[in-house]
Design an enzyme around this catalytic site. Sequence first.
Site, PDB file in Angstrom:
ATOM      1  N   ARG A   1     -17.998  -3.014  17.526  1.00 13.00           N
ATOM      2  CA  ARG A   1     -17.252  -4.234  17.180  1.00 13.00           C
ATOM      3  C   ARG A   1     -15.860  -4.259  17.781  1.00 13.00           C
ATOM      4  O   ARG A   1     -15.094  -3.301  17.643  1.00 13.00           O
ATOM      5  CB  ARG A   1     -17.147  -4.349  15.661  1.00 13.00           C
ATOM      6  CG  ARG A   1     -16.290  -5.546  15.242  1.00 13.00           C
ATOM      7  CD  ARG A   1     -16.285  -5.763  13.759  1.00 13.00           C
ATOM      8  NE  ARG A   1     -17.628  -5.753  13.259  1.00 13.00           N
ATOM      9  CZ  ARG A   1     -18.007  -5.106  12.173  1.00 13.00           C
ATOM     10  NH1 ARG A   1     -17.148  -4.432  11.480  1.00 13.00           N
ATOM     11  NH2 ARG A   1     -19.255  -5.144  11.783  1.00 13.00           N
TER      12      ARG A   1
ATOM     13  N   CYS B   1       0.833  -1.205   0.000  1.00 15.91           N
ATOM     14  CA  CYS B   1       0.000   0.000   0.000  1.00 15.91           C
ATOM     15  C   CYS B   1       0.870   1.259   0.000  1.00 15.91           C
ATOM     16  O   CYS B   1       1.854   1.345   0.738  1.00 15.91           O
ATOM     17  CB  CYS B   1      -0.915  -0.001   1.225  1.00 15.91           C
ATOM     18  SG  CYS B   1      -2.038   1.410   1.232  1.00 15.91           S
TER      19      CYS B   1
ATOM     20  N   CYS C   1       0.100   4.896   6.959  1.00 18.72           N
ATOM     21  CA  CYS C   1      -0.547   4.717   8.263  1.00 18.72           C
ATOM     22  C   CYS C   1       0.449   4.036   9.223  1.00 18.72           C
ATOM     23  O   CYS C   1       0.913   2.918   8.952  1.00 18.72           O
ATOM     24  CB  CYS C   1      -1.813   3.877   8.112  1.00 18.72           C
ATOM     25  SG  CYS C   1      -2.917   4.496   6.818  1.00 18.72           S
TER      26      CYS C   1
ATOM     27  N   CYS D   1       0.323   0.272  10.323  1.00 21.94           N
ATOM     28  CA  CYS D   1      -0.092  -0.757   9.366  1.00 21.94           C
ATOM     29  C   CYS D   1       1.068  -1.512   8.730  1.00 21.94           C
ATOM     30  O   CYS D   1       1.915  -0.922   8.046  1.00 21.94           O
ATOM     31  CB  CYS D   1      -0.942  -0.115   8.271  1.00 21.94           C
ATOM     32  SG  CYS D   1      -1.539  -1.351   7.108  1.00 21.94           S
TER      33      CYS D   1
ATOM     34  N   CYS E   1     -16.558  -9.317   5.109  1.00 20.44           N
ATOM     35  CA  CYS E   1     -15.918  -8.043   4.787  1.00 20.44           C
ATOM     36  C   CYS E   1     -14.654  -8.279   3.967  1.00 20.44           C
ATOM     37  O   CYS E   1     -13.826  -9.118   4.326  1.00 20.44           O
ATOM     38  CB  CYS E   1     -15.578  -7.306   6.083  1.00 20.44           C
ATOM     39  SG  CYS E   1     -14.876  -5.686   5.776  1.00 20.44           S
TER      40      CYS E   1
ATOM     41  N   CYS F   1     -19.605   1.762   8.225  1.00 23.13           N
ATOM     42  CA  CYS F   1     -18.844   1.109   9.288  1.00 23.13           C
ATOM     43  C   CYS F   1     -17.627   2.001   9.525  1.00 23.13           C
ATOM     44  O   CYS F   1     -16.813   2.174   8.619  1.00 23.13           O
ATOM     45  CB  CYS F   1     -18.431  -0.285   8.816  1.00 23.13           C
ATOM     46  SG  CYS F   1     -17.319  -1.133   9.950  1.00 23.13           S
TER      47      CYS F   1
ATOM     48  N   CYS G   1     -19.540  -6.431   2.955  1.00 21.43           N
ATOM     49  CA  CYS G   1     -18.886  -5.196   3.404  1.00 21.43           C
ATOM     50  C   CYS G   1     -17.557  -5.092   2.679  1.00 21.43           C
ATOM     51  O   CYS G   1     -16.937  -6.117   2.362  1.00 21.43           O
ATOM     52  CB  CYS G   1     -18.675  -5.275   4.919  1.00 21.43           C
ATOM     53  SG  CYS G   1     -17.641  -3.973   5.599  1.00 21.43           S
TER      54      CYS G   1
HETATM   55  S1  SF4 Z   1      -4.324   1.078   6.822  1.00 23.59           S
HETATM   56 FE1  SF4 Z   1      -2.666   0.034   5.700  1.00 23.59          FE
HETATM   57  S2  SF4 Z   1      -3.661  -0.774   3.888  1.00 23.59           S
HETATM   58 FE2  SF4 Z   1      -5.039   0.779   4.730  1.00 23.59          FE
HETATM   59  S3  SF4 Z   1      -4.497   2.685   3.705  1.00 23.59           S
HETATM   60 FE3  SF4 Z   1      -3.274   2.637   5.591  1.00 23.59          FE
HETATM   61  S4  SF4 Z   1      -1.319   1.692   4.942  1.00 23.59           S
HETATM   62 FE4  SF4 Z   1      -2.821   1.229   3.351  1.00 23.59          FE
END
Ligand code: SF4
Length: 341
Positions: A278, A71, A75, A78, A115, A206, A146
Amino acid sequence: MSSQAVSFLELRTPAAARAEAAKTWPVEKVLELFNLPFNELMYRAQQVHRQHFDPQEVELATLLSIKTGGCPEDCGYCPQAARYDTGVQAQKLLELEQVLAAARAAKEHGATRFCMGAAWRGPKDRDLDHVEAMVRGVKELGLEACATLGMLEDGQAERLAAAGLDYYNHNLDTAPEFYNNIITTRDYENRLDTLNKVRGAGIKVCCGGIVGMGESRRQRAGLIAQVANLDPYPESVPINHLVQVAGTPLHGLDPLDPLEFVRTIAVARITMPKARVRLSAGRRELGEAVQAMCFAAGANSIFYGDKLLTTGNPDAEADMALLEKLGMRIKHTQVSANMAE
Ligand code: SF4
């Protein structure tokens, strides 16, 4: 100047202060709930919960990663972000049959909602062709569908709605003033914009966040206030406990006190009485006793398995054993039914 300071100054202007006070849940009011004695908070949360739900009933939702890793976003929690060295390998979008096999297994294990999550900044239109087929297939199996695919462009939510998508997950993650400590590649407004598009297309929302990322109690209250002030508030509110993954920037933080997590669940229940609250990521790390307290605080949905389920999946069996120990039941729904609550 930090975003936190900007936010503070903004709130000191009379207009901003009036706007904040006019919200259903001003941050101060949510913080007051957080600050209640623990037993009082639990009591109030249970009262609200019992007004709207059978407290013995829990919804099972199964999450499948349909496109893992690689990705471009940053974040801080993550492991799927390409820029962090976490050992997660980028994979291609799963084939339709792989997804439907997982959905069938989820249904056999008692899940009522399936999901599908993709590690994208947002879906490209050609990706949506595949996701739409997945949504249709999941619905044909008699499950609620979802998806969590990142930010949506104009028209994409409508496409998903036309395919029959019931819910779209898009979390606010944390309070606005703490957000830039966690994510810099998209801003809070982008998230709110996607949530508006989802609502506008008639898809249920959600939306929740993650706690234990180094935020203060006030900032946890800020997250709950943001979600509770969405109009209407989401049908589903996932509350995640940060799972610290080596290689991500948030690895090595002092863990959040588990009782603070339980408080967060209770406050979510009180402020969003009819939502499914949840327990999501981090559930197993909390252990059975804390999970039981979370159910007592008003949590009534769990993510059940975070990978393709197979018969005899030990995590699923542990979940079933815990629910049985607590005398809880799985909620069964008809796909076409509106939220029972
Ligand atoms: S949470 Fe992870 S997968 Fe989702 S946008 Fe952020 S970096 Fe990408």
